[in-house]
Every structure is written in C-alpha cells, then in structure tokens.
Design an enzyme around this catalytic site. Sequence first.
Site, short mmCIF file in Angstrom:
data_model
loop_
_atom_site.label_atom_id
_atom_site.label_comp_id
_atom_site.label_asym_id
_atom_site.label_seq_id
_atom_site.Cartn_x
_atom_site.Cartn_y
_atom_site.Cartn_z
N LYS A 57 -14.29 -6.36 -6.87
CA LYS A 57 -15.18 -5.69 -8.17
C LYS A 57 -15.03 -4.05 -8.73
O LYS A 57 -14.97 -3.87 -7.08
CB LYS A 57 -16.08 -5.92 -7.86
CG LYS A 57 -17.01 -5.47 -6.07
CD LYS A 57 -17.93 -4.22 -5.93
CE LYS A 57 -18.34 -3.02 -7.02
NZ LYS A 57 -19.15 -2.29 -6.15
N SER A 82 1.00 -1.22 0.16
CA SER A 82 -0.11 0.18 -0.06
C SER A 82 0.60 1.36 -0.18
O SER A 82 2.16 1.44 0.56
CB SER A 82 -0.72 0.03 1.36
OG SER A 82 -1.81 0.88 0.97
N ARG A 83 0.51 2.29 -0.64
CA ARG A 83 1.12 3.48 -0.75
C ARG A 83 1.15 3.71 0.87
O ARG A 83 2.17 4.73 1.52
CB ARG A 83 0.52 4.77 -1.42
CG ARG A 83 1.51 4.25 -3.04
CD ARG A 83 0.79 5.29 -3.72
NE ARG A 83 -0.29 5.68 -3.77
CZ ARG A 83 -1.16 6.25 -4.72
NH1 ARG A 83 -0.86 7.20 -5.06
NH2 ARG A 83 -2.70 6.00 -4.05
N ASP A 123 -20.96 1.63 -9.78
CA ASP A 123 -19.93 1.35 -9.15
C ASP A 123 -20.80 0.40 -7.88
O ASP A 123 -21.20 -0.81 -8.09
CB ASP A 123 -18.95 2.17 -8.06
CG ASP A 123 -17.96 1.83 -6.89
OD1 ASP A 123 -17.64 1.13 -7.50
OD2 ASP A 123 -18.83 1.49 -5.88
#
Lengths: 309, 309
Positions: A91, A37-38, A169
């Site tokens: 998803k 993760s950043r 979404d």
Amino acid sequence: MNRKLSIAIVGVGKIARDQHLPAIAGLDRFDLVACASRNATVEGVRNYPGIDALLKGEPELDAVSLCATPHVRFDQARAALEAGKHVMLEKPPGASVHEVEVLREMARAAGRTLFATWHSRYSPAVEVTREYLAKHAIHSVHVRWKEDVRRWHPGQEWIWTPGGLGVFDPGINALSIVTRILPREIILKSAALSVPSNRQTPIAAELDFSDEQGVPVHASFDWRYGPVEQWEIEVETSGGTVLLTEGGKRLAIAGKPVDLAPEREYPALYERFQWLIDHGEQDVDVRPLRLVADAFLLGSHHAVEPFED
Amino acid sequence: MNRKLSIAIVGVGKIARDQHLPAIAGLDRFDLVACASRNATVEGVRNYPGIDALLKGEPELDAVSLCATPHVRFDQARAALEAGKHVMLEKPPGASVHEVEVLREMARAAGRTLFATWHSRYSPAVEVTREYLAKHAIHSVHVRWKEDVRRWHPGQEWIWTPGGLGVFDPGINALSIVTRILPREIILKSAALSVPSNRQTPIAAELDFSDEQGVPVHASFDWRYGPVEQWEIEVETSGGTVLLTEGGKRLAIAGKPVDLAPEREYPALYERFQWLIDHGEQDVDVRPLRLVADAFLLGSHHAVEPFED
C-alpha cells in the site's frame, strides 16, 4: 495440496525486511527465490539490480511482491504482468488512482492475479468489528490516526514530495479499515489539509465524510503527535461504543475488551495472495486511495510551520 | 416510436439557459414539465424551489437533468434515483471521484439510467479524430486549453473554492476529449499547479502523462489567456499532424481542413440520454474526473500572484 509458488521481492527496504521476508519465510506455500533492489541484497536468494533484470533472469517465476515506493509501482507492475507474473502491491497500490484502475484491467486481460494489499485490514479487530457493525445502528464515527513522523518515517524524503501522500501515508491505513468495517459507502464532504510551508504534502488533515444514510464520519490525521501513537477508530452504535485501538490490535465494545487473535497481518496477506492465485481471482479495492485523492481534490490548503527532519 | 419522456431541469443558471433548455425544446422525445431552482424560474413549466419539492410535486416525472454546481450533485442525484427517476449529470459529474462511483452503484441497484455527460465529447471533430487515431501510430500529444477566466466565469466564486476545480473546470473538457480519442489509457506522471496566493484552486496547470506504450501526452491549462481562447489538441501521428481546434469544432489533418458537421453538443447529449433510457443502460465514465483528482494528488503547488475578479 497445490504446488509451491516461487516469488520475488522487488524493493528491499524497511517494510520488506520488517514484514515481507519474515512472512514469506514462515509460510509453506511460497518459495522466495530472488530479490530486486538498487542497493540492497538478501542472503540465500538470487539478487538483481532491478525488475527488468529480475524478470529476464527468472523466467519460471510465478509471482512478484512490489515493496518499493508508490512512484515506481505502475511501471514495475506492468512489466511483471507483461512477463506473465502474478503481482502483489504494497500500500498504497499506486501513485495515482487511474494507474491502479488501468493495472486492474491489464491483469484481467493477462489472466493474472493482481492483489492490492491493505495490511491494516488484516489486523485482528477488523473482521470482528465489521460483523458487529453489520448488526447495529451506527450513530457516528471518529477516526484519530496520529503519530510522530520522525519516529515512523525517519529521513524518508519521498513522503514529502508530490505524490508522497504526507500524513495520508499512515492515514490511508485508517481509511482502509473504515471502508472495510462500515456497512455503507462514505462520501467526502470537506477536508482541510495542513501543509508545512517548506513541503508539498500535508503533515495533518481533518476530513468530514457522510455515509449514504447521512451518518457523520470524522477523521483526524496528524504527524505531529507522540511519542506514543494514537491509532483509533471509535464508532457510536446502538450496541454501545466500539473502540478499535493500536491500529486494530485491540478492541473494546461498550467498555469491555474483546478477546482477539494475535496480530499476523503480513502472513495473512500472503495467504490471501496464495488463495487468489489458486482461484484465478483479483483483489483490487482502490477506495482508500480514491478517498485520499478526493481529499486532495476537495481539500482546502493551510500553510503551517516548516518541517525539518 | 417510444412515448415521450417527461423531464425537469434542476439548477437554472447560465448553462441551463444557454444549452439545456434550447436543446430539450428542439427535440421531440422530451417534454420539459418542471424546473427547480432557488432563485430562477422558467416560463411555461411548473417551478419548484428545490429538488425535494420537485420530486414531491412531480411523481410521474421520468427524468431529471442536474445543472447546478458539482457541490450539490451527489445529494440531488441520490434523491432523484431514490424517487425512481433517470438522471443526467452536467460535467463534472460530482465534487469527488468516489461519490460518482457510489452513484453509479445506486443507479444500477435502482435499475435507472445514470448519464454522466461530457459535452465536449460530442463536438464534431471528436469521433472523426478517434477513428483516424485508431489507424495511425501516435508519436506525441499536446493539449493547449487556455482562456480568459473573467470572460468565461464572470463572478463565479465557487470555481475558486475547494472542490471548484479552478482551471480544471475547462481543462476537464480537454481531458474528456483526450480520453475519448486516444486508443490507450494515459497515466499521470507529474503535475504542476499554479494557485493564486489568495485562492484555493489553480489558475493554471502543466500536466505530463504517458500512455500505456510510453507515448508522451502534455497538457497546458491556463486561465490567464485571451481575449481569444485557445482550445487545441495536437497529435503527431504517422499520418501527419492531427490538429483539433476551437474545442473540437474544427479539425485539420496534415494541414488540410476536414469537413465536419455543425456543432450540436447538447442536442446530441439529450439524444444519448434518451437512447440510454430506452435501452436500460448507464453511461458513467469517471476517467476525466479521476485524472483531475490525480493531478491534485500528485501535483506540486506553486503560489502565483493573487487573482481579483
């Protein structure tokens, strides 16, 4: 029993913390060894700033679960497949339809499992509904998938950028259920997309489909609804009205509630991933995303009032 | 030699008269026996007002070629397949991606040939270019597909309606060539669509793709160009610049013109259809339409000045 599978999470955001980490922790077969993760780190595992460092640092890793935004899905999945990992995709499985089809071919060529997940398909009402609809004539389908975007996507700017899908979404969850429970394919006939004048993706959409036998399927998606959400699919059948509510947690047939198992979507997803890996299989059903792309392709655009988060 | 194939044209408009009728007339293996059209008739064959009347009146027919607008393609193709006919589809093969995939399955189940045609792929430069690119490193691809919409689509209102594709109607021809000549798949990275403020489909588009190895592919589509059209694909390679012009009628490599066969796109399409029928095969490559749907899904919308025909 097969050996344990070592897995890493890529993209440690809300969905990873709310769903993926607890699901993995609750299953015997997976061993979470690392995250990438950043900005975020997860306690008790090795943490990397990105997927390239992860793949370099964890050569023995069996699998990765990609939970970052769809914009970066393709490059991450390709890197993982090239490194010989099995890949599970949150998803939507990609930012475009074609990239998912290309990933499917890459996974096949690499002999690795690619699992494009649709978590809503594992809600408890889905399989019961599917079996019921297989045995009854269907007259019509109405999908109402409405929620308050401020509650469910607070400050998520990417949903409003091109490719961010907007109200699709959540709407794609409904389409993932519809394409699972109906016995025939649905074809989009028309779509109307309501796009805030200061944004690039729709805040609401009305979709008219027809199944292969001409049965009408209507879907209303709206992000301006609430505070309590409406996630419903209503099917008129020869056996009465089938009403799936709360996103698939509840079901009533002809007005009578049906007893269902408790909701455990994400544990079921990881069990499925494990099964696919054990059997050397793929599970990439691109249809929900393809129907969304069709809605953008066929849809009329209507400018509506600006949306400020 | 195999027996003759009886065929009917459905949708007698400009493309049927300009291309399909002469192509069929010039080939020995096809026998045009009927046409279906709401308004037009063709001399010397039986004429019907629509596909249902055609299929009822011509039970012995082998094949249909569907030349009407894409909005009606799915229902016509389904009816023809259900009647046991082989089916050829003008481009684009449907109004949505999913409906073409569904048709493909229907044809497979019916044991009939479905041929989704991309006529530009049969222009003389395409196969020569494909073979050249297979043997050389590719550095970049630039597609410029620009024409005057008033010249090429005079008064065709449907191209401006949702699903009419707008500038992607010609642009999809370029994408059908690109997906044929390049050795690797291309993934859409971003798209900008210019939509006249009084219309629903783009009059221009800028697309940025990347191939599986990161090679950049840029496409500019514009309908506000002319009077002479620019239909060019320029590929920088280790063997010099490959420049395909006039939609594939001309080719130059490293500045030297390459001798090509004369253009005969539509006769070649019908020869291919005949071959597919003889061999019991399908040819349904949905990629050009899928990439267009991806452009609508991922594309930013920019309102530009109104277009009056």
